[in-house]
Design an enzyme around this catalytic site. Structure first.
Site, PDB file in Angstrom:
ATOM      1  N   ASP A 118       0.827  -1.200   0.000  1.00 23.59           N
ATOM      2  CA  ASP A 118       0.000   0.000   0.000  1.00 23.59           C
ATOM      3  C   ASP A 118       0.865   1.255   0.000  1.00 23.59           C
ATOM      4  OD1 ASP A 118      -2.867   1.132   0.600  1.00 23.59           O
ATOM      5  OD2 ASP A 118      -1.534   2.136   2.026  1.00 23.59           O
TER       6      ASP A 118
ATOM      7  N   GLU B 275       1.662  -0.235  -4.881  1.00 25.22           N
ATOM      8  CA  GLU B 275       0.680   0.779  -5.276  1.00 25.22           C
ATOM      9  C   GLU B 275       1.447   2.095  -5.406  1.00 25.22           C
ATOM     10  OE1 GLU B 275      -3.485   2.709  -3.586  1.00 25.22           O
ATOM     11  OE2 GLU B 275      -1.753   2.468  -2.267  1.00 25.22           O
TER      12      GLU B 275
END
Length: 569
Positions: free
Chosen positions: A320, A349
């Protein structure tokens, strides 16, 4: 569309400011060639100098594996219209190193005007891991199902706690996922991505307070072990959503750091003014940013990922907001993952430019393909991108990245409006977009419920400009509610991709494009097989001849043909 995929880079003004910043001052931005050095390589690094003073000397200060000063030399001088200044590019070659070595360095400039020396990229430490950058072999054939904890399957009582207040828990559990593994396996998925399941007072898990256990509301460690074991027995790998940039303000280390500036945990965070002003995730005070460049904090995070990969046999991580932690951190992260499980898959990400995404090569195995996601949504859902534009972007996009740089594709996820909502409920558009997605090289991700027609009745963006993220996180639909036809289509599509490896191993070439008619065809081919895929994005029935095949296509539909051997591309 009310889309906000790329944040500040979504606007022209934001992109200009981004460019202006990167062309002024002293910037390296991890520009080395090759990007992921192997044993014996002597990588060349580049530094951009856009200062209003003369640089008398520019040095690479090698810190590891040995201390060494390597001078850079000017290589190019050009005029930058945006900054209205000259910009210089300096270069140097670094010494070759053996496999497994971590190389660390900084860039220092000596200035003619007498000011103290300055360091590139605001004093960043740069690093890379010498060795094979390619991902595990199994990743290219992965078909991923993303499950958002608390929204997929109810608990032991087989009923949702509630489904009206989407900002509160709805009752999914780890055991609930285990009970639905046959559903997942029957569809053909061979990989699960689980959003965070750590202890957290929120429903979504991104405000975690401990990285070594499971939120009791979702289950316990044995539930995770059973889920992973049962998934592996069905040939399904399991990925953990890991957040290295921030965690919740109720994390014990942060609570101690706020109470006591002399605490051992003070340096785990970045303080503007202790104790109430600190670096956060996009201004959210409940999400303090972790100082991953502080040794003990970094080791804590590495111990956490080691814990889940070894003790629970998880198969990798979706990372993330990988843009937040320093790339030096990700170098150590990759080295640790390689050490404990060389077959683990790690992808990030990174909601940024393709250049920035590619700079993670050698640290991560790849990044989520946000550029492709935006193009797929714009072409098939909102129809704001013409097929000719999509084709041109796709050709350049695929050529930009190394073949081994894995870019998982997706139509929607937990942070954006559902594709079907953007398509105003038109499942024909969803099917066509999914057919395009599944016939491109990146491992496709399906966000839970998309395959069953799950879609909200409102947009995420609120009148005040805020985003109600929970709109994209509705509870999964079971029983008689799913769209049976759509579900069958996804089952066929997943098995179709698995049946023809040319779709994920082959070379791609466009063989038909009729911009006015809205039809498009490409082929993917290996030496053994060729798959031709034809799409009709118009509201009329179309007859198309492509790669020697005749297609009769209904409005917003697609078809394919398979040949035993493909021509040279």
């Amino acid at each position: 569309m009310n889309e906000f995929i790329f944040g500040s880079l979504s606007s022209e003004r934001g992109r200009v400011e981004h460019y202006r910043e990167r062309r002024s001052g002293l910037w390296h931005d991890h520009r080395i060639e090759p990007l992921a050095p192997r044993a014996g390589d002597t990588p060349r690094l580049q530094v951009t100098v856009g200062l209003n003073t003369v640089v008398d000397r520019l040095d690479c200060l090698l810190l590891e594996p040995q201390q060494l000063t390597i001078p850079l030399a000017p290589a190019k001088n050009e005029w930058d219209v945006i900054n209205w200044n000259y910009v210089q590019t300096w270069e140097a070659a670094l010494p070759a190193q053996p496999d497994g070595v971590v190389v660390c360095y900084r860039i220092k400039a000596l200035l003619r005007d007498g000011r103290p020396p300055i360091l590139a990229d605001d004093g960043a430490t740069f690093s890379y891991l010498v060795g094979e950058p390619d991902p595990p072999e199994w990743t290219s054939g992965a078909v991923i199902y993303q499950i958002f904890p608390d929204r997929f399957a109810p608990g032991a009582q087989n009923a949702w706690i509630q489904t009206e207040d989407l900002e509160s828990a709805c009752g999914e559990t780890i055991k609930g996922i285990s009970r639905k593994l046959d559903y997942i396996a029957d569809l053909g998925f061979n990989c699960l991505w689980l959003n965070p399941f750590f202890p957290d007072r929120t429903y979504h898990g991104y405000h975690a307070t401990y990285y070594f256990s499971v939120n009791p509301r979702l289950g316990d460690e044995d539930d995770v072990r059973q889920l992973v074991g049962q998934a592996h027995a069905r040939g399904i790998r399991v990925l953990l959503d890991f957040v290295a940039n921030h965690w919740g303000s109720r994390h014990p280390t942060f609570e101690q750091a706020v109470r006591d500036a002399n605490s051992d945990y003070y340096h785990w965070y970045r303080w503007k003014q202790w104790p109430h002003d600190y670096e956060t995730f996009f201004g959210v005070r409940d999400l303090p940013q972790i100082n991953v460049d502080h040794g003990p904090a970094r080791q804590h995070l590495l111990a956490a990922v080691r814990h889940w990969l070894t003790e629970f046999a998880l198969d990798g991580c979706r990372l993330d907001y990988a843009l937040g932690p320093s790339q030096d951190f990700w170098t150590d992260f990759r080295a640790e993952v390689n050490r404990v499980n060389p077959q683990a898959w790690i992808f990030g990400e990174v909601v940024e430019t393709p250049q920035k995404q590619l700079s993670y090569w050698g640290r991560l195995h790849g990044c989520l393909d946000f550029v492709l996601q935006q193009a797929l949504r714009s072409t098939f859902a909102s129809e704001t991108m013409k097929m000719a534009e999509f084709d041109a972007l796709l050709e350049k996009h695929e050529a930009f990245f190394p073949a081994a740089y894995i870019r998982p594709s997706f139509l929607d996820n937990h942070d954006v409006n559902r594709f079907l909502w953007l398509a105003h409920g038109d499942t024909r558009k969803l099917k066509l977009a999914a057919l395009c997605q599944f016939t491109l090289s990146g491992p496709p991700i399906v966000y839970y419920g998309t395959e069953a027609g799950l879609s909200p009745d409102r947009v995420m963006m609120q009148p005040d400009g805020g985003h109600q993220m929970a709109v994209a996180r509705l509870p999964m639909i079971w029983g008689d509610a799913p769209d049976v036809e759509l579900l069958a289509y996804y089952r066929w599509l997943i098995h179709f991709r698995s049946l023809y490896p040319a779709l994920w191993r082959g070379r791609r070439r466009t063989v038909h494009l009729d911009a006015s008619g809205g039809t498009y065809a490409n082929i993917r081919a290996t030496d053994d097989e060729m798959v031709t895929v034809c799409l009709n994005l118009s509201n009329e029935r179309r007859a198309v001849v492509a790669a020697g095949h005749a297609f009769e296509l209904a409005p917003w539909s697609g078809d394919y043909r398979v040949d035993s051997a493909g021509p040279s591309l």
